[in-house]
Design an enzyme around this catalytic site. Structure first.
Site, mmCIF file in Angstrom:
data_model
loop_
_atom_site.group_PDB
_atom_site.id
_atom_site.type_symbol
_atom_site.label_atom_id
_atom_site.label_comp_id
_atom_site.label_asym_id
_atom_site.label_seq_id
_atom_site.Cartn_x
_atom_site.Cartn_y
_atom_site.Cartn_z
ATOM 1 N N SER A 1 -14.811 -0.281 0.174
ATOM 2 C CA SER A 1 -13.967 0.000 -0.993
ATOM 3 C C SER A 1 -13.055 1.194 -0.699
ATOM 4 O O SER A 1 -13.456 2.112 0.011
ATOM 5 C CB SER A 1 -14.877 0.332 -2.190
ATOM 6 O OG SER A 1 -14.207 0.125 -3.396
ATOM 7 N N PRO A 2 -11.830 1.172 -1.230
ATOM 8 C CA PRO A 2 -10.956 2.321 -0.996
ATOM 9 C C PRO A 2 -11.565 3.596 -1.575
ATOM 10 O O PRO A 2 -11.994 3.600 -2.728
ATOM 11 C CB PRO A 2 -9.672 1.941 -1.746
ATOM 12 C CG PRO A 2 -10.060 0.853 -2.694
ATOM 13 C CD PRO A 2 -11.215 0.141 -2.077
ATOM 14 N N ALA B 1 -6.601 5.155 -1.565
ATOM 15 C CA ALA B 1 -5.320 5.075 -2.264
ATOM 16 C C ALA B 1 -4.284 5.847 -1.442
ATOM 17 O O ALA B 1 -4.434 7.046 -1.224
ATOM 18 C CB ALA B 1 -5.453 5.690 -3.653
ATOM 19 N N GLN C 1 -4.626 0.377 0.740
ATOM 20 C CA GLN C 1 -4.399 0.366 -0.702
ATOM 21 C C GLN C 1 -3.141 1.179 -1.008
ATOM 22 O O GLN C 1 -3.085 2.378 -0.709
ATOM 23 C CB GLN C 1 -5.600 0.952 -1.444
ATOM 24 C CG GLN C 1 -5.483 0.708 -2.952
ATOM 25 C CD GLN C 1 -6.587 1.356 -3.764
ATOM 26 O OE1 GLN C 1 -6.862 2.540 -3.582
ATOM 27 N NE2 GLN C 1 -7.196 0.600 -4.670
ATOM 28 N N TYR D 1 -4.335 4.764 -13.149
ATOM 29 C CA TYR D 1 -3.176 5.250 -12.393
ATOM 30 C C TYR D 1 -1.920 4.471 -12.827
ATOM 31 O O TYR D 1 -1.994 3.619 -13.717
ATOM 32 C CB TYR D 1 -3.461 5.164 -10.885
ATOM 33 C CG TYR D 1 -4.616 6.078 -10.509
ATOM 34 C CD1 TYR D 1 -4.501 7.461 -10.675
ATOM 35 C CD2 TYR D 1 -5.835 5.570 -10.077
ATOM 36 C CE1 TYR D 1 -5.566 8.306 -10.386
ATOM 37 C CE2 TYR D 1 -6.906 6.415 -9.778
ATOM 38 C CZ TYR D 1 -6.762 7.784 -9.936
ATOM 39 O OH TYR D 1 -7.810 8.617 -9.660
ATOM 40 N N GLY E 1 -18.613 0.680 -2.046
ATOM 41 C CA GLY E 1 -18.048 2.023 -1.952
ATOM 42 C C GLY E 1 -19.055 3.033 -1.467
ATOM 43 O O GLY E 1 -19.294 3.194 -0.263
HETATM 44 C C1 FNR Z 1 -13.435 6.143 -5.183
HETATM 45 N N1 FNR Z 1 -12.854 5.038 -5.803
HETATM 46 C C2 FNR Z 1 -11.548 4.698 -5.515
HETATM 47 N N2 FNR Z 1 -11.013 3.533 -5.980
HETATM 48 C C3 FNR Z 1 -9.787 3.145 -5.615
HETATM 49 O O1 FNR Z 1 -9.337 2.079 -6.038
HETATM 50 N N3 FNR Z 1 -9.041 3.939 -4.770
HETATM 51 C C4 FNR Z 1 -9.497 5.112 -4.288
HETATM 52 O O2 FNR Z 1 -8.825 5.769 -3.486
HETATM 53 C C5 FNR Z 1 -10.767 5.546 -4.703
HETATM 54 N N4 FNR Z 1 -11.284 6.748 -4.289
HETATM 55 C C6 FNR Z 1 -12.626 7.016 -4.432
HETATM 56 C C7 FNR Z 1 -13.202 8.114 -3.787
HETATM 57 C C8 FNR Z 1 -14.571 8.315 -3.836
HETATM 58 C C9 FNR Z 1 -15.174 9.455 -3.096
HETATM 59 C C10 FNR Z 1 -15.385 7.429 -4.594
HETATM 60 C C11 FNR Z 1 -16.881 7.598 -4.663
HETATM 61 C C12 FNR Z 1 -14.811 6.380 -5.277
HETATM 62 C C13 FNR Z 1 -13.694 4.051 -6.493
HETATM 63 C C14 FNR Z 1 -14.409 3.152 -5.478
HETATM 64 O O3 FNR Z 1 -13.510 2.417 -4.690
HETATM 65 C C15 FNR Z 1 -15.369 2.176 -6.172
HETATM 66 O O4 FNR Z 1 -14.616 1.342 -6.993
HETATM 67 C C16 FNR Z 1 -16.433 2.902 -7.002
HETATM 68 O O5 FNR Z 1 -17.006 3.964 -6.279
HETATM 69 C C17 FNR Z 1 -17.543 1.948 -7.446
HETATM 70 O O6 FNR Z 1 -18.135 1.318 -6.319
HETATM 71 P P1 FNR Z 1 -19.529 1.847 -5.683
HETATM 72 O O7 FNR Z 1 -19.295 3.214 -5.147
HETATM 73 O O8 FNR Z 1 -20.542 1.814 -6.795
HETATM 74 O O9 FNR Z 1 -19.839 0.850 -4.591
#
Ligand code: FNR
Length: 364
Positions: A23-24, A60, A102, A185, A331
């Site tokens: 995940s990003p 992102a 992303q 966003y 993520g």
């Molecule tokens: C994120 N998340 C996030 N989502 C996204 O769309 N772009 C991003 O750059 C980020 N940045 C980000 C940084 C950090 C440190 C975290 C923990 C989370 C959200 C992430 O991609 C994800 O959607 C959520 O963390 C939920 O998934 P998990 O962690 O439960 O697997």
């Protein structure tokens, strides 16, 4: 036979070797304020490719400087950014994984300090004026970052920035582009009536609120190679049932519209538009039901990714096997375990179906 976690996912001319996506996740780790990728980004992303994830998505990545959440976010608004990212995509591909990027703009949630510095609005000269569909700032308790309503020239410039960013992303070697239209966003701010009070053709009706995302999608699809998949991450719901807001039925409708414009996968997340949101649960698979709704109710043949609270091999595999989603997007578990996909293959007795780096062959 139905697919499982280690069945490759074919989208257009691209094969993603398994259904695990990183995940990003913002690293807020550019050294200067120039948005250039550093050794940290390289190590972080390449490690997850070594760990077997089929698709490694960058954090992102801002299409213009104002679109960064913090001054330390990754960017892709100049050719220098392309060069800095090209080494990373090469390392990811070398491991047999697919590199994704992303593309993002933080809108009214920009100009903040990093999470470990408090995520506070930057009110001194290090900060900047943010842009949004309407001049309503993020409701901080303390001082706010000034937010300006975007003019139609701003909107045209933004569309150009997304298009140019996609062109650079292709040059940098990415094979999947994901438009970030979630988490409160900028593009989500246009979708949601909570943040969009415009009275021009970009506000009001569903058609108008979704117009900017559709226009950006069309522009990106125009420059993004035919063989390469395009994803859009959405927040399926604002989690604000007490007011007029974005919800799952609008998400299903949007998914159909995006699919008809050439989007291959909807990455289904949720929330982030307003601090009053009521999150029903943050337990295992807490957003899965929205992915399933989009998959079941969409009239178009669009793939769906589920994200949120996916932490085990069994859970990720069941998601794909039971056709609740086509891709398991992981993520935080990837931060705890960069080898999530290899460990999953081990646990599910599928090591023959993954590329274990030769250097690690005695470990798996
Ligand atoms: C994120 N998340 C996030 N989502 C996204 O769309 N772009 C991003 O750059 C980020 N940045 C980000 C940084 C950090 C440190 C975290 C923990 C989370 C959200 C992430 O991609 C994800 O959607 C959520 O963390 C939920 O998934 P998990 O962690 O439960 O697997």
């Amino acid at each position: 036979m139905s697919a499982d976690l280690f069945t490759p996912l074919e989208l257009r001319g691209t094969e993603i070797p398994n259904r695990v996506m990183v995940s990003p996740m913002c690293q807020y780790s550019c050294e200067g304020r120039d948005g250039l990728a550093t050794d940290w980004h390289h190590t972080h992303l390449a490690s997850r490719a070594v760990g077997g994830a089929g698709l490694v998505m960058t954090e992102a990545t801002a299409v213009e400087p104002r679109g960064r959440i913090t001054p330390h976010d990754l960017g892709i608004w100049s050719d220098d950014h392309t060069d800095a990212l090209a080494d990373i995509t090469a390392s990811i591909r070398e491991q047999g994984s697919v590199p994704g990027i992303q593309l993002a703009h933080a809108g009214r949630k920009a100009s903040k300090t990093r999470p470990w510095e408090g995520s506070d609005p930057i009110t001194d000269d290090d900060g900047w004026e943010t842009i949004a569909p309407s001049a309503t700032p993020w409701p901080y308790e303390e001082e706010t970052v000034p937010t300006r309503e975007m003019t139609s020239d701003d909107i045209d410039d933004l569309i150009d920035s997304f298009r140019a960013a996609a062109e650079r992303a292709h040059e940098a070697g990415f094979r999947v582009a994901e438009i970030h239209a979630a988490h409160g966003y900028l593009l989500h701010e246009f979708l949601s009536p909570v943040t969009n009070q415009r009275d021009d053709e970009y506000g009001g009706s569903f058609r108008n609120r979704t117009r900017l995302l559709r226009e950006i999608t069309t522009e990106i699809r125009d420059v993004w190679p035919d063989d390469d998949p395009l994803f859009v991450r959405i927040s399926a719901t604002d989690w604000l049932p007490d007011r007029e807001s974005w919800d799952v039925s609008q998400s299903v409708r949007l998914a159909d519209d995006l699919a008809s414009l050439g989007v291959d996968l909807i990455d289904v997340s949720a929330g982030g538009i307003h601090p009053d949101q009521q999150i029903p649960s943050t337990g295992p698979g807490y957003q899965e039901r929205y992915a399933r709704r989009v998959k079941q109710d969409s009239d178009e043949d669009v793939a769906v990714g589920a994200v949120g609270g996916i932490t085990t091999a069994e859970q990720a595999d069941a998601l794909v096997r039971n056709e609740r989603a086509d891709l398991a997007i992981v993520g935080r578990e990837h931060l705890r375990d960069p080898y999530f996909a290899l460990h999953a293959a081990q646990e599910l007795d599928r090591l023959d179906d993954v590329e274990v780096p030769v250097q690690y062959h005695r470990a798996f």
